[in-house]
Design a protein around this motif. Structure first.
Motif, mmCIF file in Angstrom:
data_model
loop_
_atom_site.group_PDB
_atom_site.id
_atom_site.type_symbol
_atom_site.label_atom_id
_atom_site.label_comp_id
_atom_site.label_asym_id
_atom_site.label_seq_id
_atom_site.Cartn_x
_atom_site.Cartn_y
_atom_site.Cartn_z
ATOM 1 N N ARG A 41 5.869 7.079 -0.935
ATOM 2 C CA ARG A 41 5.130 8.208 -1.491
ATOM 3 C C ARG A 41 5.630 8.525 -2.884
ATOM 4 N NH1 ARG A 41 2.297 6.530 1.644
ATOM 5 N NH2 ARG A 41 1.574 7.406 3.567
ATOM 6 N N PRO A 42 4.830 9.106 -3.761
ATOM 7 C CA PRO A 42 3.478 9.596 -3.510
ATOM 8 C C PRO A 42 2.488 8.442 -3.380
ATOM 9 C CG PRO A 42 4.016 9.860 -5.828
ATOM 10 C CD PRO A 42 5.254 9.350 -5.144
ATOM 11 N N GLU A 43 1.427 8.683 -2.638
ATOM 12 C CA GLU A 43 0.419 7.645 -2.430
ATOM 13 C C GLU A 43 -0.425 7.463 -3.690
ATOM 14 O OE1 GLU A 43 -3.002 6.393 0.773
ATOM 15 O OE2 GLU A 43 -1.603 8.007 1.237
ATOM 16 N N LEU A 44 -0.632 6.217 -4.061
ATOM 17 C CA LEU A 44 -1.377 5.884 -5.282
ATOM 18 C C LEU A 44 -2.867 5.717 -4.974
ATOM 19 C CD1 LEU A 44 -1.619 5.029 -8.242
ATOM 20 C CD2 LEU A 44 -0.937 2.722 -7.547
ATOM 21 N N ASP A 109 -10.589 0.265 1.621
ATOM 22 C CA ASP A 109 -9.297 -0.133 2.202
ATOM 23 C C ASP A 109 -8.227 -0.409 1.146
ATOM 24 O OD1 ASP A 109 -10.302 0.048 4.840
ATOM 25 O OD2 ASP A 109 -11.133 -1.976 4.677
ATOM 26 N N GLY A 110 -8.253 0.323 0.025
ATOM 27 C CA GLY A 110 -7.245 0.148 -1.015
ATOM 28 C C GLY A 110 -7.447 -1.079 -1.893
ATOM 29 N N ARG A 111 -8.554 -1.793 -1.723
ATOM 30 C CA ARG A 111 -8.811 -3.015 -2.500
ATOM 31 C C ARG A 111 -9.659 -2.714 -3.729
ATOM 32 N NH1 ARG A 111 -12.127 -6.272 -0.112
ATOM 33 N NH2 ARG A 111 -12.917 -4.646 1.230
ATOM 34 N N TYR A 112 -9.339 -3.407 -4.826
ATOM 35 C CA TYR A 112 -10.062 -3.247 -6.092
ATOM 36 C C TYR A 112 -10.372 -4.608 -6.683
ATOM 37 C CZ TYR A 112 -8.577 1.633 -6.043
ATOM 38 O OH TYR A 112 -8.375 2.950 -5.705
ATOM 39 N N GLY A 129 0.587 2.568 -0.089
ATOM 40 C CA GLY A 129 1.615 3.552 -0.423
ATOM 41 C C GLY A 129 1.578 3.882 -1.902
ATOM 42 N N ASN A 130 2.733 3.744 -2.580
ATOM 43 C CA ASN A 130 2.797 4.065 -4.013
ATOM 44 C C ASN A 130 2.600 2.836 -4.901
ATOM 45 O OD1 ASN A 130 5.301 2.745 -3.631
ATOM 46 N ND2 ASN A 130 6.255 3.981 -5.219
ATOM 47 N N ALA A 131 2.269 1.683 -4.321
ATOM 48 C CA ALA A 131 2.234 0.427 -5.075
ATOM 49 C C ALA A 131 0.825 -0.133 -5.213
ATOM 50 C CB ALA A 131 3.126 -0.610 -4.395
ATOM 51 N N PHE A 132 0.647 -0.885 -6.288
ATOM 52 C CA PHE A 132 -0.596 -1.619 -6.546
ATOM 53 C C PHE A 132 -0.226 -2.996 -7.054
ATOM 54 C CE2 PHE A 132 -4.148 -2.502 -9.718
ATOM 55 C CZ PHE A 132 -5.082 -2.844 -8.766
ATOM 56 N N ARG A 133 -0.768 -4.039 -6.425
ATOM 57 C CA ARG A 133 -0.571 -5.417 -6.885
ATOM 58 C C ARG A 133 -1.908 -5.939 -7.365
ATOM 59 N NH1 ARG A 133 2.147 -10.594 -3.820
ATOM 60 N NH2 ARG A 133 2.560 -11.760 -5.750
ATOM 61 N N TRP A 134 -1.897 -6.470 -8.590
ATOM 62 C CA TRP A 134 -3.106 -6.874 -9.308
ATOM 63 C C TRP A 134 -2.888 -8.301 -9.782
ATOM 64 C CZ3 TRP A 134 -7.762 -5.110 -9.716
ATOM 65 C CH2 TRP A 134 -8.479 -4.987 -10.890
ATOM 66 N N ASN A 135 -3.740 -9.246 -9.417
ATOM 67 C CA ASN A 135 -3.631 -10.635 -9.847
ATOM 68 C C ASN A 135 -4.860 -11.038 -10.644
ATOM 69 O OD1 ASN A 135 -2.217 -10.780 -6.822
ATOM 70 N ND2 ASN A 135 -1.103 -11.760 -8.459
ATOM 71 N N TRP A 154 2.406 -5.677 -10.936
ATOM 72 C CA TRP A 154 2.798 -4.662 -9.954
ATOM 73 C C TRP A 154 2.929 -3.309 -10.624
ATOM 74 C CZ3 TRP A 154 3.837 -5.087 -4.708
ATOM 75 C CH2 TRP A 154 3.831 -6.384 -4.184
ATOM 76 N N MET A 155 2.352 -2.270 -10.013
ATOM 77 C CA MET A 155 2.465 -0.899 -10.505
ATOM 78 C C MET A 155 3.022 -0.030 -9.382
ATOM 79 S SD MET A 155 -1.147 -0.476 -12.486
ATOM 80 C CE MET A 155 -1.754 -1.789 -13.531
ATOM 81 N N TYR A 156 3.891 0.931 -9.769
ATOM 82 C CA TYR A 156 4.523 1.822 -8.801
ATOM 83 C C TYR A 156 4.401 3.262 -9.289
ATOM 84 C CZ TYR A 156 6.654 -2.598 -7.478
ATOM 85 O OH TYR A 156 6.844 -3.900 -7.116
ATOM 86 N N LEU A 157 3.725 4.107 -8.516
ATOM 87 C CA LEU A 157 3.585 5.511 -8.857
ATOM 88 C C LEU A 157 4.902 6.221 -8.545
ATOM 89 C CD1 LEU A 157 1.617 7.681 -9.878
ATOM 90 C CD2 LEU A 157 0.993 8.084 -7.483
ATOM 91 N N MET A 158 5.493 6.843 -9.564
ATOM 92 C CA MET A 158 6.781 7.510 -9.405
ATOM 93 C C MET A 158 6.605 8.988 -9.052
ATOM 94 S SD MET A 158 8.490 4.851 -9.926
ATOM 95 C CE MET A 158 10.171 5.424 -9.928
ATOM 96 N N ASP A 159 5.634 9.625 -9.688
ATOM 97 C CA ASP A 159 5.277 11.022 -9.417
ATOM 98 C C ASP A 159 3.836 11.196 -9.896
ATOM 99 O OD1 ASP A 159 5.302 11.637 -12.265
ATOM 100 O OD2 ASP A 159 7.460 11.961 -12.141
ATOM 101 N N GLY A 160 3.337 12.425 -9.933
ATOM 102 C CA GLY A 160 1.943 12.665 -10.301
ATOM 103 C C GLY A 160 1.563 12.220 -11.699
#
Length: 186
Positions: A41-44, A109-112, A129-135, A154-160
C-alpha cells in the motif's frame, strides 16, 4: 598418458554442467512478478495518479552505472473513462527537448495497454498493490540510427504524490542501462 576414451568420457558431464549453469543464469534473470506486490500500500490506480499535472526528474545510466543523461519531464494526464492520454515534455541536461504522447487504455483487472509514436507495437502493463510493470519496445535514436530497445519498466507508488520508477533497457537480451525517475503529482 591419458587415453582418448577417458578424455571424451568427461565431455557429456561438462556439457551438462555448462547447460545447468546457463539455465540457472537465465532463471536468475526472470525477476519478480508484479503480483508479489499485491498487498503493498498505497494501492496504485494509474487512472487516478496520472490524472492532472505531474513533474518527474530522472537520469539514464549506462550498464556500468555512469550517468549519461539527466532530464526533467513535465506531463499532464487526462482520462475519459477507461481511455487516457499522458502528454510528456522532456527537457534534457544538454538542452535538447522531446515530447511523447501516450494513449492508454484500462483493460480491467489492473491491466493496461498503450502506444506512443516512438513505441513499436503495443505496450502492456499490470498493476498490483503499489506496483506497475510496463513492457514495451522503444524506438530510440542513437547516433543517427534508430535502435529498437526493450523496456522493462517498474513503477512504485510511495504515497499520494510520489512515485519511483526504474526501467531496464536491453537489446537482444543484453542490458544497455537503466532509466530512473521520481514523479511528483502537482
Amino acid at each position: 598418458m591419458k587415453s582418448m576414451t577417458s578424455t571424451f568420457s568427461f565431455l557429456p558431464w561438462r556439457r551438462a554442467a555448462i547447460g545447468l549453469t546457463f539455465m540457472g543464469m537465465l532463471a536468475g534473470c526472470a525477476g519478480p512478478s508484479v503480483q508479489e506486490y499485491a498487498l503493498e500500500r498505497p494501492e496504485l490506480d494509474l487512472r487516478q495518479y496520472f490524472n492532472g499535472p505531474l513533474t518527474a526528474h530522472g537520469l539514464f545510466t549506462d550498464r556500468s552505472g555512469k550517468v549519461v543523461k539527466r532530464f526533467t519531464v513535465h506531463m499532464t494526464g487526462k482520462w475519459n473513462g477507461d481511455e487516457g492520454v499522458l502528454d510528456e515534455h522532456f527537457v534534457y541536461s544538454d538542452g535538447s527537448t522531446q515530447q511523447r504522447i501516450w494513449h492508454l487504455k484500462y483493460l480491467g483487472d489492473g491491466r493496461y495497454s498503450g502506444n506512443a509514436d516512438d513505441v513499436v507495437g503495443q505496450a502492456q502493463g499490470q498493476t498490483a498493490g503499489n506496483a506497475f510493470r510496463w513492457n514495451y519496445v522503444l524506438a530510440l535514436p542513437v547516433n543517427g540510427k534508430v535502435w529498437n530497445v526493450s523496456m522493462d519498466d517498474w513503477m512504485y507508488l510511495m504515497d499520494g504524490r510520489t512515485m519511483l520508477n526504474r526501467a531496464a533497457m536491453s537489446k537482444f537480451g543484453v542490458h544497455l542501462g537503466d532509466v530512473t525517475l521520481s514523479f511528483i503529482k502537482d
